[in-house]
Structure formats: structure tokens, C-alpha cells
Design a protein around this motif. Structure first.
Motif, PDB file in Angstrom:
ATOM      1  N   ARG A 174      77.609  39.937 -70.956  1.00 45.60           N
ATOM      2  CA  ARG A 174      76.118  39.954 -70.484  1.00 45.60           C
ATOM      3  C   ARG A 174      76.195  39.230 -68.934  1.00 45.60           C
ATOM      4  O   ARG A 174      77.166  38.540 -68.442  1.00 45.60           O
ATOM      5  CB  ARG A 174      75.316  38.925 -71.320  1.00 45.60           C
ATOM      6  N   VAL A 175      74.852  39.309 -68.354  1.00 43.29           N
ATOM      7  CA  VAL A 175      74.458  38.598 -67.371  1.00 43.29           C
ATOM      8  C   VAL A 175      73.672  37.397 -67.747  1.00 43.29           C
ATOM      9  O   VAL A 175      72.773  37.629 -68.179  1.00 43.29           O
ATOM     10  CB  VAL A 175      73.638  39.428 -66.255  1.00 43.29           C
ATOM     11  N   MET A 176      74.112  36.084 -67.550  1.00 42.13           N
ATOM     12  CA  MET A 176      73.284  34.941 -67.676  1.00 42.13           C
ATOM     13  C   MET A 176      72.535  34.383 -66.465  1.00 42.13           C
ATOM     14  O   MET A 176      73.313  34.306 -65.719  1.00 42.13           O
ATOM     15  CB  MET A 176      74.335  33.954 -68.536  1.00 42.13           C
ATOM     16  N   VAL A 177      71.366  34.244 -66.937  1.00 42.97           N
ATOM     17  CA  VAL A 177      70.428  33.431 -65.818  1.00 42.97           C
ATOM     18  C   VAL A 177      70.212  31.942 -66.029  1.00 42.97           C
ATOM     19  O   VAL A 177      69.593  31.812 -67.320  1.00 42.97           O
ATOM     20  CB  VAL A 177      69.389  34.637 -65.353  1.00 42.97           C
ATOM     21  N   LEU A 178      70.585  31.177 -65.419  1.00 41.65           N
ATOM     22  CA  LEU A 178      70.173  29.749 -65.736  1.00 41.65           C
ATOM     23  C   LEU A 178      69.185  29.324 -64.721  1.00 41.65           C
ATOM     24  O   LEU A 178      69.237  29.081 -63.623  1.00 41.65           O
ATOM     25  CB  LEU A 178      71.347  28.766 -65.685  1.00 41.65           C
ATOM     26  N   GLU A 179      67.645  28.948 -65.156  1.00 47.82           N
ATOM     27  CA  GLU A 179      66.808  28.441 -64.518  1.00 47.82           C
ATOM     28  C   GLU A 179      66.744  26.851 -64.554  1.00 47.82           C
ATOM     29  O   GLU A 179      66.842  26.444 -65.361  1.00 47.82           O
ATOM     30  CB  GLU A 179      65.474  28.839 -64.989  1.00 47.82           C
ATOM     31  N   VAL A 180      67.106  26.339 -63.130  1.00 47.20           N
ATOM     32  CA  VAL A 180      67.068  24.870 -63.224  1.00 47.20           C
ATOM     33  C   VAL A 180      65.897  24.499 -62.521  1.00 47.20           C
ATOM     34  O   VAL A 180      65.242  25.068 -61.750  1.00 47.20           O
ATOM     35  CB  VAL A 180      68.380  24.129 -62.536  1.00 47.20           C
ATOM     36  N   MET A 181      65.516  23.008 -62.580  1.00 45.34           N
ATOM     37  CA  MET A 181      64.417  22.375 -61.821  1.00 45.34           C
ATOM     38  C   MET A 181      64.693  22.208 -60.593  1.00 45.34           C
ATOM     39  O   MET A 181      65.815  22.523 -59.854  1.00 45.34           O
ATOM     40  CB  MET A 181      64.113  21.168 -62.563  1.00 45.34           C
ATOM     41  N   GLY A 182      63.819  21.751 -59.651  1.00 41.46           N
ATOM     42  CA  GLY A 182      63.996  21.214 -58.187  1.00 41.46           C
ATOM     43  C   GLY A 182      62.704  21.305 -57.303  1.00 41.46           C
ATOM     44  O   GLY A 182      62.994  21.131 -56.089  1.00 41.46           O
ATOM     45  N   ARG A 183      61.670  21.889 -57.933  1.00 38.33           N
ATOM     46  CA  ARG A 183      60.470  22.289 -57.211  1.00 38.33           C
ATOM     47  C   ARG A 183      60.908  23.163 -56.237  1.00 38.33           C
ATOM     48  O   ARG A 183      61.299  24.043 -56.265  1.00 38.33           O
ATOM     49  CB  ARG A 183      59.846  20.885 -56.885  1.00 38.33           C
ATOM     50  N   THR A 184      60.359  22.488 -55.001  1.00 38.22           N
ATOM     51  CA  THR A 184      60.544  23.623 -53.663  1.00 38.22           C
ATOM     52  C   THR A 184      62.024  23.629 -52.986  1.00 38.22           C
ATOM     53  O   THR A 184      62.427  24.145 -51.947  1.00 38.22           O
ATOM     54  CB  THR A 184      59.612  23.306 -52.656  1.00 38.22           C
ATOM     55  N   ALA A 185      62.802  22.691 -53.681  1.00 41.37           N
ATOM     56  CA  ALA A 185      64.375  22.388 -53.018  1.00 41.37           C
ATOM     57  C   ALA A 185      65.406  22.844 -54.145  1.00 41.37           C
ATOM     58  O   ALA A 185      65.057  23.026 -55.262  1.00 41.37           O
ATOM     59  CB  ALA A 185      64.455  20.873 -52.827  1.00 41.37           C
ATOM     60  N   GLY A 186      66.313  23.463 -53.314  1.00 45.68           N
ATOM     61  CA  GLY A 186      67.691  23.964 -54.257  1.00 45.68           C
ATOM     62  C   GLY A 186      68.641  23.110 -54.568  1.00 45.68           C
ATOM     63  O   GLY A 186      69.784  23.652 -54.895  1.00 45.68           O
ATOM     64  N   TRP A 187      68.622  21.742 -54.275  1.00 45.12           N
ATOM     65  CA  TRP A 187      69.697  21.110 -54.616  1.00 45.12           C
ATOM     66  C   TRP A 187      70.393  21.006 -55.712  1.00 45.12           C
ATOM     67  O   TRP A 187      71.562  21.058 -56.027  1.00 45.12           O
ATOM     68  CB  TRP A 187      69.234  19.437 -54.187  1.00 45.12           C
ATOM     69  N   ILE A 188      69.621  21.099 -56.898  1.00 47.13           N
ATOM     70  CA  ILE A 188      70.232  21.164 -58.159  1.00 47.13           C
ATOM     71  C   ILE A 188      70.968  22.408 -58.372  1.00 47.13           C
ATOM     72  O   ILE A 188      72.056  22.545 -58.713  1.00 47.13           O
ATOM     73  CB  ILE A 188      69.141  21.122 -59.373  1.00 47.13           C
ATOM     74  N   ALA A 189      70.153  23.529 -58.102  1.00 47.37           N
ATOM     75  CA  ALA A 189      70.952  24.695 -58.211  1.00 47.37           C
ATOM     76  C   ALA A 189      72.217  25.074 -57.625  1.00 47.37           C
ATOM     77  O   ALA A 189      73.259  25.671 -57.860  1.00 47.37           O
ATOM     78  CB  ALA A 189      69.820  26.048 -57.854  1.00 47.37           C
ATOM     79  N   LEU A 190      72.211  24.550 -56.149  1.00 51.04           N
ATOM     80  CA  LEU A 190      73.263  24.624 -55.344  1.00 51.04           C
ATOM     81  C   LEU A 190      74.575  23.699 -55.933  1.00 51.04           C
ATOM     82  O   LEU A 190      75.651  24.402 -56.069  1.00 51.04           O
ATOM     83  CB  LEU A 190      72.935  24.231 -53.878  1.00 51.04           C
ATOM     84  N   HIS A 191      74.181  22.509 -56.147  1.00 51.13           N
ATOM     85  CA  HIS A 191      75.542  21.779 -56.568  1.00 51.13           C
ATOM     86  C   HIS A 191      75.929  22.259 -57.990  1.00 51.13           C
ATOM     87  O   HIS A 191      77.077  22.330 -58.241  1.00 51.13           O
ATOM     88  CB  HIS A 191      74.872  20.063 -56.756  1.00 51.13           C
ATOM     89  N   ALA A 192      74.829  22.583 -58.902  1.00 55.59           N
ATOM     90  CA  ALA A 192      75.550  22.947 -60.182  1.00 55.59           C
ATOM     91  C   ALA A 192      76.018  24.496 -60.129  1.00 55.59           C
ATOM     92  O   ALA A 192      76.929  24.696 -60.851  1.00 55.59           O
ATOM     93  CB  ALA A 192      74.201  22.942 -61.204  1.00 55.59           C
ATOM     94  N   GLY A 193      75.647  25.239 -59.349  1.00 56.69           N
ATOM     95  CA  GLY A 193      76.220  26.615 -59.121  1.00 56.69           C
ATOM     96  C   GLY A 193      77.575  26.459 -58.625  1.00 56.69           C
ATOM     97  O   GLY A 193      78.582  27.290 -59.020  1.00 56.69           O
ATOM     98  N   VAL A 194      77.899  25.459 -57.463  1.00 56.80           N
ATOM     99  CA  VAL A 194      79.190  25.452 -57.020  1.00 56.80           C
ATOM    100  C   VAL A 194      79.978  24.677 -58.192  1.00 56.80           C
ATOM    101  O   VAL A 194      81.176  25.134 -58.380  1.00 56.80           O
ATOM    102  CB  VAL A 194      79.257  24.608 -55.947  1.00 56.80           C
ATOM    103  N   ALA A 195      79.676  23.660 -58.833  1.00 56.65           N
ATOM    104  CA  ALA A 195      80.306  23.172 -59.980  1.00 56.65           C
ATOM    105  C   ALA A 195      80.536  23.834 -61.082  1.00 56.65           C
ATOM    106  O   ALA A 195      81.753  23.739 -61.689  1.00 56.65           O
ATOM    107  CB  ALA A 195      79.561  21.528 -60.457  1.00 56.65           C
ATOM    108  N   GLY A 196      79.364  24.760 -61.373  1.00 56.61           N
ATOM    109  CA  GLY A 196      79.741  25.783 -62.668  1.00 56.61           C
ATOM    110  C   GLY A 196      80.415  26.940 -62.311  1.00 56.61           C
ATOM    111  O   GLY A 196      80.294  27.877 -63.164  1.00 56.61           O
ATOM    112  N   ALA A 197      80.769  27.301 -61.163  1.00 56.32           N
ATOM    113  CA  ALA A 197      81.379  28.612 -60.564  1.00 56.32           C
ATOM    114  C   ALA A 197      80.489  29.467 -60.899  1.00 56.32           C
ATOM    115  O   ALA A 197      80.983  30.518 -61.499  1.00 56.32           O
ATOM    116  CB  ALA A 197      82.642  28.481 -61.261  1.00 56.32           C
ATOM    117  N   ALA A 198      79.152  29.331 -60.339  1.00 59.46           N
ATOM    118  CA  ALA A 198      78.308  30.636 -60.758  1.00 59.46           C
ATOM    119  C   ALA A 198      78.683  31.667 -59.771  1.00 59.46           C
ATOM    120  O   ALA A 198      79.423  31.501 -58.612  1.00 59.46           O
ATOM    121  CB  ALA A 198      76.867  30.083 -60.286  1.00 59.46           C
TER     122      ALA A 198
END
Ligand code: F6P
Length: 360
Positions: A174-198
């Protein structure tokens, strides 16, 4: 012995792991001070200041707090004394805050909050309340500090979620999409995406093209893998599109984002034949025990804020700058929020490792 100095402390905005660690550090620093200082906790954020609800905080109250999520000061919330709810619309009750702080004998108030809470603190400061700010938010979007506490705990939660989603994605192709918080900034998505090898990271600062995201997931399948992971910041938008808004608070105007993950699912379902699922990580990112980095940062912030308040150096905000704890003018500190620079080293690293941002 010198006359007793009373310093208030208030937690506002959304909770973040490390709030209690700040409270502990404030109380312990006061106890260690050569001056005779009493710490007074304001209950329930600005609502408690408006209603004059306080609680003495002594050493026994903060024992064990360094590892506890949430806040021991009742609730933390987004109440704004400049725009209080009433039958007739928003009412400015900021002078009640000043009056109650005066009645409680507070010489200074330490306000722990994100940009909204600290802006309120700054405005109260202009009206005559002596305030010291402590930057807190899992979003890490405050411009004057390298990090806010709570952020690295949220990254840990989001990274673990991606690891778990990878297993189930592989098991079902499957394709899994994870929605994370952060409001208008992408800090959480960017860091978690790198650490979790998205495979794909979608952030507000880099509007994406759904067709480009679709090409990436199809390409992933061609690489001998039949699954892919997409992390999407709640504030991410497609090119020319708008943020997915769940609701807007009519009194405070606070916007609640939500729906970006489902939007990406719909886009991919329309453009590919992939089986796509979305997970909204939501408030799991805000609860629980802070990681060591957040405990240490919160402790350093709490100590520095207490020292400023005791010394009467108000109108300041503590911050982390190049590894050092410093303080800056509160008003200036809250003027802007901090967004991800699309040309930043971490974005470049992610791209060179093959992570797509949907703009290729
Ligand atoms: O600012 C912290 C934060 O968790 C944001 O990432 C999110 O958009 C918002 O708060 C959610 O707010 P609430 O707790 O009111 O749903």
C-alpha cells in the motif's frame, strides 16, 4: 531576610512535552536563589489570570515533574484576554489580568507558550505587566530560537509512526500517508520524514504537484518495492491550492487545520491504481514523556527565565542560539514565525537521498 518576591508562572496555548520540566526548573531556581522568592502558578492559562486563580508551587509540587507530559497547572489553552468569549462577541479583558496579577502581588510573570501566547504576553507587557517569555511548541516555528521544547519529542513519535506504517505498508503493498502537525510550518514533517525514510515529504513551504507525487509512488513500485510512505504536514498545499481547514474559532479566529492526509489519498486514488490509506497522528505528538533533549532544553529555559524574572529583567524571552541559552527582546522575538527554507541543507540532503517533495 529580604521581603518575599512573588513570581507567577503560566502555561498557554497547546501543550508540549516539557512544560512540567520548565515549571520544575523555575521552582528549583527560585529555591536556590539568594533572594526570598515564592513561585505562584496561574491555573488554566490566561483564563486563570482573568479569574484570579493561583496556586503556590513549592519543591514538593515539582518532584518527578521532569518526565511528565501535560501541565500540572490545570489546563493550558488558547484563551486570549484581549478577545474573551461573550454573548456580544469578543471582549477585551486584558486589564483584569493586570489587576489580578497586582492583587496576587506578582512582581513578574513567566509565560510559557507558542507564538500566540507569547504575543499576548508581549501585549500585556506593553500595558505594564512585567513578563518573561519561554518558547514552547511542538511546531518549532518560533523565529528567535533554534529549537522550542516539545519539538524533538514530536519528531520521535512521528518517526516511530512511520516505522510502524512501513511494516504494514509492505505487508499490503500500500501507499501510506501520515499527516503530522506543524500548522503553517513543515518542521515536523521534514525531520520525521528524513528520520523515518519517507519516500515523499509534503510541506507548506514547498507546494506540491499531485501528478509529481503520483509519479513518485508509481516509481517506488517499479523499484522492487510495492509500498511507499508519504509524510504530509497538516498545512501542506498543492500548487495553487489552499490549506485544508477543519474549523475556524469565531471568537479567537484560531484556525484548526485538518484533512491534508485525506486530500492526498483522494489525489493519488484519482491518479494511480494504488491502494492508499491515511493516518492522522494528531495529538499523540503532544502527549507523553519528553525526550532527553526536550527535558534538558525545558530545564535550561526554566532556569534562565526564573533568573531573569528574579532580577527584574522583564520584557525578554529566553532562547537557544547556536547551543547557548540567551535572552532576546520579547516583542521582537514574536514578530515573525520561522518556516522551512526550501533551499536548507536538510531539504537538500533529503533530496539527494531520493526523497521527493512533490515539486520535481
Ligand atoms: O501549535 C501546536 C499544534 O499542535 C499545531 O501543530 C496544531 O495545528 C494545533 O496545535 C492543534 O491545536 P488543537 O490542540 O487546538 O487541536
Amino acid at each position: 531576610m529580604s521581603a518575599r518576591k512573588r513570581i507567577g508562572v503560566l502555561t498557554g496555548g497547546g501543550d508540549a512535552p516539557g512544560l512540567n520540566a520548565v515549571l520544575r526548573a523555575v521552582v528549583r531556581t527560585a529555591g536556590d536563589s539568594a533572594e526570598n522568592v515564592e513561585i505562584i502558578g496561574v491555573l488554566d492559562g490566561f483564563a486563570g489570570l482573568l479569574e484570579g486563580r493561583f496556586r503556590h508551587l513549592g519543591a514538593p509540587d515539582v518532584r518527578e515533574l521532569i518526565r511528565m507530559g501535560g501541565t500540572v497547572l490545570g489546563t493550558t489553552n488558547r484563551d486570549n484576554p484581549f478577545a474573551c468569549r461573550s454573548e456580544h462577541g469578543p471582549v477585551d479583558r486584558s486589564t483584569d489580568c493586570l489587576e489580578n496579577a497586582r492583587k496576587a502581588g506578582l512582581e513578574a510573570l513567566i509565560v510559557i507558550g507558542g507564538d500566540g501566547t507569547l504575543r499576548i504576553a508581549s501585549e500585556l507587557g506593553k500595558l505594564g505587566l512585567d513578563v518573561v517569555g519561554v518558547p514552547k511548541t511542538i511546531d518549532n516555528d518560533l523565529a528567535s530560537t533554534d529549537y522550542t521544547f516539545g519539538f524533538w519529542t514530536a519528531i520521535g513519535v512521528a518517526t516511530e509512526a512511520l516505522d510502524r506504517l512501513r511494516d504494514t505498508a509492505e505487508s499490503h503493498h500500500r501507499v501510506m500517508v501520515l499527516e503530522v502537525m506543524g500548522r503553517t510550518a513543515g518542521w515536523i514533517a521534514l525531520h520525521a520524514g528524513v528520520a523515518g525514510a519517507a519516500d515523499v515529504i509534503l510541506i507548506p513551504e514547498i507546494p506540491y504537484d499531485p501528478e509529481s507525487v503520483a509519479r513518485t509512488v508509481v516509481r517506488c513500485q517499479g523499484r522492487g518495492r510495492a509500498s511507499s510512505l508519504i509524510v504530509v504536514a497538516e498545512g501542506a498545499t498543492s500548487k495553487g491550492g489552499e490549506m485544508s481547514v477543519h474549523a475556524v474559532d469565531p471568537t479567537t479566529g484560531v484556525v484548526r487545520l485538518g484533512g491534508a492526509g485525506q486530500r492526498v489519498v483522494r489525489e493519488l486514488e484519482a491518479l494511480t491504481r494504488c491502494d492508499v490509506r491515511a493516518t492522522v497522528l494528531g495529538h499523540l505528538q503532544r502527549g507523553g514523556s519528553p525526550v532527553a533533549f526536550d527535558r534538558i532544553l525545558a530545564t535550561q529555559f526554566g532556569e534562565a527565565a526564573a533568573r531573569l524574572a528574579i532580577a527584574g529583567r522583564c520584557g525578554r524571552m529566553v532562547r537557544l542560539a547556536d547551543g547557548r541559552i540567551e535572552d532576546v527582546d520579547l516583542d521582537e522575538a514574536v514578530r515573525e514565525i520561522k518556516l522551512v527554507d526550501p533551499a536548507s541543507p536538510l531539504v537538500r540532503t533529503a533530496r539527494s537521498l531520493g526523497i521527493a517533495f512533490g515539486d520535481e
